[in-house]
Design a protein around this motif. Structure first.
Motif, PDB file in Angstrom:
ATOM      1  N   GLU A   6       0.861  -1.019  -0.187  1.00 25.24           N
ATOM      2  CA  GLU A   6       0.134  -0.139   0.124  1.00 25.24           C
ATOM      3  C   GLU A   6       0.947   1.310  -0.002  1.00 25.24           C
ATOM      4  N   LEU A   7       1.939   1.383   0.821  1.00 27.05           N
ATOM      5  CA  LEU A   7       2.877   2.325   0.913  1.00 27.05           C
ATOM      6  C   LEU A   7       3.483   2.566  -0.468  1.00 27.05           C
ATOM      7  N   THR A   8       3.789   1.467  -0.932  1.00 32.75           N
ATOM      8  CA  THR A   8       4.565   1.518  -2.156  1.00 32.75           C
ATOM      9  C   THR A   8       3.813   1.779  -3.477  1.00 32.75           C
ATOM     10  N   ILE A   9       2.626   1.660  -3.603  1.00 32.84           N
ATOM     11  CA  ILE A   9       1.666   2.054  -4.515  1.00 32.84           C
ATOM     12  C   ILE A   9       1.381   3.536  -4.235  1.00 32.84           C
ATOM     13  N   LYS A  10       1.130   4.065  -2.992  1.00 27.55           N
ATOM     14  CA  LYS A  10       0.779   5.230  -2.820  1.00 27.55           C
ATOM     15  C   LYS A  10       2.132   6.340  -3.224  1.00 27.55           C
ATOM     16  N   LEU A  11       3.459   5.829  -3.008  1.00 22.17           N
ATOM     17  CA  LEU A  11       4.520   6.615  -3.455  1.00 22.17           C
ATOM     18  C   LEU A  11       4.703   6.416  -4.920  1.00 22.17           C
ATOM     19  N   LEU A  12       4.479   5.376  -5.538  1.00 25.34           N
ATOM     20  CA  LEU A  12       4.513   5.223  -6.957  1.00 25.34           C
ATOM     21  C   LEU A  12       3.412   5.995  -7.746  1.00 25.34           C
ATOM     22  N   ARG A  13       2.343   6.204  -7.218  1.00 24.86           N
ATOM     23  CA  ARG A  13       1.109   6.871  -7.903  1.00 24.86           C
ATOM     24  C   ARG A  13       1.374   8.540  -7.713  1.00 24.86           C
ATOM     25  N   SER A  14       2.111   8.971  -6.591  1.00 22.28           N
ATOM     26  CA  SER A  14       2.359  10.215  -6.151  1.00 22.28           C
ATOM     27  C   SER A  14       3.700  10.592  -7.146  1.00 22.28           C
ATOM     28  N   GLN A  15       4.700   9.636  -7.492  1.00 18.91           N
ATOM     29  CA  GLN A  15       5.634   9.771  -8.367  1.00 18.91           C
ATOM     30  C   GLN A  15       4.984  10.049 -10.000  1.00 18.91           C
ATOM     31  N   ILE A  16       3.999   9.208 -10.124  1.00 14.79           N
ATOM     32  CA  ILE A  16       3.410   9.594 -11.282  1.00 14.79           C
ATOM     33  C   ILE A  16       3.050  10.443 -11.643  1.00 14.79           C
ATOM     34  N   SER A  17       2.166  11.089 -10.562  1.00 17.68           N
ATOM     35  CA  SER A  17       1.429  12.354 -10.820  1.00 17.68           C
ATOM     36  C   SER A  17       2.553  13.508 -10.881  1.00 17.68           C
ATOM     37  N   SER A  18       3.640  13.581  -9.949  1.00 11.53           N
ATOM     38  CA  SER A  18       4.515  14.339 -10.373  1.00 11.53           C
ATOM     39  C   SER A  18       5.075  14.525 -11.524  1.00 11.53           C
ATOM     40  N   LEU A  19       5.543  13.256 -11.851  1.00 12.98           N
ATOM     41  CA  LEU A  19       6.186  13.433 -13.497  1.00 12.98           C
ATOM     42  C   LEU A  19       5.235  13.841 -14.449  1.00 12.98           C
ATOM     43  N   ALA A  20       4.001  13.368 -14.315  1.00 13.91           N
ATOM     44  CA  ALA A  20       2.849  14.006 -15.236  1.00 13.91           C
ATOM     45  C   ALA A  20       2.853  15.550 -15.338  1.00 13.91           C
ATOM     46  N   GLN A  21       3.001  16.193 -14.148  1.00 13.21           N
ATOM     47  CA  GLN A  21       2.880  17.465 -13.906  1.00 13.21           C
ATOM     48  C   GLN A  21       4.041  18.174 -14.580  1.00 13.21           C
ATOM     49  N   ASP A  22       5.161  17.529 -14.158  1.00 10.95           N
ATOM     50  CA  ASP A  22       6.401  18.177 -14.760  1.00 10.95           C
ATOM     51  C   ASP A  22       6.620  18.021 -16.368  1.00 10.95           C
TER      52      ASP A  22
ATOM     53  N   ILE B  99      15.462  19.051 -23.578  1.00  5.87           N
ATOM     54  CA  ILE B  99      14.617  17.987 -24.450  1.00  5.87           C
ATOM     55  C   ILE B  99      15.010  16.579 -24.158  1.00  5.87           C
ATOM     56  N   GLU B 100      16.162  16.354 -24.117  1.00 10.67           N
ATOM     57  CA  GLU B 100      16.892  14.959 -23.804  1.00 10.67           C
ATOM     58  C   GLU B 100      16.344  14.638 -22.468  1.00 10.67           C
ATOM     59  N   ASP B 101      16.580  15.558 -21.533  1.00 14.53           N
ATOM     60  CA  ASP B 101      16.049  15.245 -20.196  1.00 14.53           C
ATOM     61  C   ASP B 101      14.432  14.956 -20.202  1.00 14.53           C
ATOM     62  N   LEU B 102      13.974  15.596 -20.727  1.00 12.58           N
ATOM     63  CA  LEU B 102      12.545  15.398 -20.897  1.00 12.58           C
ATOM     64  C   LEU B 102      12.036  14.092 -21.386  1.00 12.58           C
ATOM     65  N   GLU B 103      12.953  13.625 -22.339  1.00 16.44           N
ATOM     66  CA  GLU B 103      12.587  12.161 -23.255  1.00 16.44           C
ATOM     67  C   GLU B 103      12.646  11.135 -21.934  1.00 16.44           C
ATOM     68  N   VAL B 104      13.838  11.314 -21.275  1.00 17.48           N
ATOM     69  CA  VAL B 104      14.118  10.202 -20.136  1.00 17.48           C
ATOM     70  C   VAL B 104      13.243  10.301 -19.012  1.00 17.48           C
ATOM     71  N   LYS B 105      12.574  11.497 -18.807  1.00 17.11           N
ATOM     72  CA  LYS B 105      11.489  11.408 -17.802  1.00 17.11           C
ATOM     73  C   LYS B 105      10.250  10.924 -18.258  1.00 17.11           C
ATOM     74  N   ALA B 106      10.017  11.333 -19.800  1.00 20.70           N
ATOM     75  CA  ALA B 106       8.857  10.738 -20.397  1.00 20.70           C
ATOM     76  C   ALA B 106       8.792   8.983 -20.333  1.00 20.70           C
ATOM     77  N   LYS B 107      10.199   8.426 -20.725  1.00 19.58           N
ATOM     78  CA  LYS B 107      10.149   7.129 -20.675  1.00 19.58           C
ATOM     79  C   LYS B 107       9.893   6.484 -19.364  1.00 19.58           C
ATOM     80  N   TYR B 108      10.470   7.369 -18.408  1.00 14.73           N
ATOM     81  CA  TYR B 108      10.302   6.875 -16.898  1.00 14.73           C
ATOM     82  C   TYR B 108       8.948   6.553 -16.483  1.00 14.73           C
ATOM     83  N   TYR B 109       8.134   7.790 -16.824  1.00 14.44           N
ATOM     84  CA  TYR B 109       6.899   7.872 -16.571  1.00 14.44           C
ATOM     85  C   TYR B 109       6.076   6.861 -17.091  1.00 14.44           C
ATOM     86  N   MET B 110       6.454   6.369 -18.297  1.00 13.41           N
ATOM     87  CA  MET B 110       5.554   5.228 -18.886  1.00 13.41           C
ATOM     88  C   MET B 110       6.151   3.830 -18.315  1.00 13.41           C
ATOM     89  N   LYS B 111       7.113   3.869 -17.750  1.00  8.87           N
ATOM     90  CA  LYS B 111       7.331   2.406 -16.921  1.00  8.87           C
ATOM     91  C   LYS B 111       6.692   2.420 -15.751  1.00  8.87           C
TER      92      LYS B 111
END
Length: 679
Positions: free
Chosen positions: A16-32, A70-82
């Protein structure tokens, strides 16, 4: 071993804690990513509005900084998808490992997750994760960037997590994760190959993580997971090797259907699909003299449809012996080449002796046609100040005064009339057969040899962009094909996987894939001798086909016998079988010997089964629910159940037993065989 109630509660809370953290990071990355998208739009507007005010140096600096963003952005986008992919199933295993740094818990998933620079989940490809795949409880070690880390493995725990809930969890003390593995093996298959990160076996892991050997040659029996290992190896190498990207990896597949079948694995693992090709498509780059090249499937189809009258000749064309014959032919052709005259026209005068000096001495170390190119450039530099247009014209003049033919198609045709060929083959070839070489299309067996001939006459060009090459179904490639690949893909390392028992090329066979070490110096040869695909009953039958004894079956006994039948009322017989198999299976194949039989069965059943699909040589879309497919198209694929069909007067012969073996080893659970003797 089942967990106590208290342990299960702890694991549930951790999830539960892991999924909470995971979804928080997904949300943060999406906003970024959203904010950066707006920033990029503003940047484009800024560049447009100030384009006349900025000097070139300022513009270059601004653009360079933006490209880095842009390169940094592409790395973030790939990590977001993972992270997005794993949000409902973040990990599949945990190990408790004690080292000099203390005793720690490591959760393992498809990708990593961190909090405050501390790993919450480790990528399955991380060094520490190898302990899960390779070790039993007790002393264990793994290879980290700084060296070997030794310690003690206290526990291995496996999870089945679906919809963010633990469906199953247990501790395992051995390296073969038996409960999960058997569950996976017992499950029914869908249309695409799936990843196997939670069931990778130790012997497979050694291949996947091998970065020490430049080239790997893997002999693996049917169902040993060769293709899965190859794809997971690609994912590992993309993770491990700095600057290696998917566009620098090339997979050779036997046909387009197979390419479609495996297309889901790398995206499931969070990686982009690599470049893919068949050998015929690969040759097209180096053959401009013909409009099209026959596919490998069509090449062998001629044999199994009994449409090929010159089987002995094709076998010789496929042999290792013909390489020396072709080399001798081109060597003698080059030695007897000379200029009959000099160049004499209103633009240029070059004496014959000078031209022959260039041809026979100055540039004698080069292939013949490379010599002509160099002579053309030399004359262009001397007489026309290096004008490239004039160099092309000089080349045409040289062709006109050379004593031998320079048309590649003519040179290739003359090879079969040459003393070198006739002395080796001991037969003359009919002119009617040779005239086919004048057509717009070239056969597969001629295409391979034609490109090799060209490589002896001229520089084909090297592909330095490909750094890793994967060849599946390696047993169906002859030595010539490997020589061409090694010659062209200069920078590449090779992973070659196959099974000599699944050879469907009727003209060429290896005694062992270890023979390829003669081409790839220093290659490591590895064998996979456990099969995870078929039931013991199916394996027992397929062993008998080829007289094999060393096949180790992992799947537990399900007590489903192999059924032999003689057709009576074919349509009713097949309909009854299919309807019965559909009750328990998600994928069913009717495997025929050739496409003529496949078309016949398809027409017989298509109006009764709306999901029925016919796979043929030109098919590029794949469905496994209910398919009719020729045996030579089925290689590399697997199905829950298969029906092997041949007409009563078209049984697999002893000479065709390898093809029969391929057909029968496609099945996981059920195997029904029509009209076939027990070889």
């Amino acid at each position: 071993m089942n967990l106590s109630e208290e342990e299960f509660k702890k694991e549930k809370e951790h999830l539960e804690l892991t999924i909470k953290l995971l979804r928080s990071q997904i949300s943060s990355l999406a906003q970024d990513l959203y904010d950066n998208e707006e920033k990029q739009q503003e940047f484009k507007k800024f560049i447009w509005d100030t384009r006349s005010e900025l000097d070139p140096t300022e513009m270059k600096t601004i653009m360079s900084n933006n490209n880095k963003e842009i390169e940094d952005l592409e790395v973030k986008a790939k990590y977001y998808m993972k992270l997005y992919k794993i949000q409902n199933s973040p990990y599949f295993a945990k190990i408790v490992f004690e080292s000099d740094e203390g005793t720690n818990e490591y959760y393992i998933g498809l990708t990593y997750l961190t909090k405050d620079d501390e790993n919450i989940i480790y990528d399955w490809r991380a060094p520490i994760s190898s302990i899960f795949y390779d070790n039993e409880i007790g002393e264990a070690s793994y290879e980290a960037p700084g060296g070997i880390i030794k310690g003690y493995l206290h526990n291995k725990r496996q999870f089945t997590i679906e919809d963010a809930k633990i469906k199953r969890v247990f501790d395992s003390s051995i390296n073969v994760q038996d409960e999960v593995l058997q569950e996976v093996l017992a499950s029914k298959t869908n249309d695409y190959m799936k990843n196997i990160v939670n069931t990778i076996q130790s012997e497979q892991n050694q291949i996947i993580r091998n970065v020490k050997d430049k080239n790997l040659i893997v002999q693996g029996i049917a169902g040993s997971g060769k293709t899965s290992v190859a794809l997971h190896r690609i994912a590992f190498l993309l993770y491990k090797i700095k600057n290696l990207t998917s566009d620098k990896v090339l997979i050779f597949a036997p046909n387009q259907v197979f390419s479609e079948y495996i297309s889901n694995v790398l995206p499931e693992l969070g990686e982009e699909n690599t470049k893919e090709t068949t050998f015929s498509d690969f040759l097209e780059t180096y053959i401009k003299e013909y409009k099209s090249i026959e596919s490998f499937t069509s090449f062998i189809e001629r044999y199994y449809k009994y449409e090929e009258a010159y089987t002995d000749l094709i076998k010789f064309k496929q042999s290792n012996e013909i390489l020396g014959v072709m080399e001798e032919y081109i060597k003698n052709l080059s030695n007897k080449a000379y200029f009959k005259d000099g160049i004499l026209n209103r633009d240029l005068y070059i004496e014959k002796d000078k031209l022959n000096y260039y041809l026979k001495e100055r540039y004698s170390s080069l292939p013949l046609f490379e010599r002509l190119d160099e002579i053309s450039l030399k004359i262009s530099e001397m007489e026309f100040r290096g004008n490239k247009t004039k160099a092309k014209q000089v080349r045409k003049w040289l062709n006109e005064i050379l004593n031998i033919e320079t048309d590649m198609k003519v040179i290739y045709k003359n090879f079969y009339k040459s003393d070198e060929f006739i002395n080796a083959y001991h037969k003359e070839i009919p002119e009617s057969y040779l005239n086919k070489l004048n057509d717009k299309n070239i056969s597969f067996e001629d295409a391979c040899l034609f490109v090799y001939m060209k490589s002896l006459l001229t520089f084909l060009g090297n592909d330095y962009t490909i750094e890793q090459t994967i060849i599946d179904e390696a047993q169906d490639y002859n030595i010539l094909q490997y020589i061409l690949l090694k010659k062209i893909l200069k920078k590449s390392k090779f992973t070659i996987l196959g099974d000599i028992n699944q050879t469907i090329n009727p003209y060429y066979q290896y005694n062992s894939l270890e023979e390829l070490k003669n081409v790839f110096d220093g290659a490591n040869y590895i064998e996979l001798n456990k099969t995870y695909r078929s039931s013991p009953e199916i394996i027992e039958h397929t062993n008998k086909i080829l007289g094999l004894k060393l096949v180790s079956a992992i799947r537990r006994d399900v007590n489903i016998p192999v059924i032999f039948k003689e057709e009576n009322d074919l349509k009713q017989d097949l309909m009854s079988d299919i309807n019965e198999l559909l009750k328990d299976n998600k994928s069913i194949a009717i495997i025929t010997k050739n496409d003529i039989e496949a078309t016949k069965i398809y027409k017989l059943l298509v109006y009764d089964f709306k999901d029925l699909v016919l796979m043929r040589n030109n098919s590029n879309k794949f469905s496994r629910k209910l398919v009719v497919i020729p045996s030579y198209m089925a290689k590399g694929l697997e199905f829950d159940a298969t029906i092997i069909y041949t007409e009563k007067d078209n049984k697999y012969t002893k000479k065709e037993r390898y093809l029969y073996y391929v057909a029968c080893t496609r099945s996981q659970h059920h195997l029904i065989i029509y009209n076939q003797d027990k070889l």
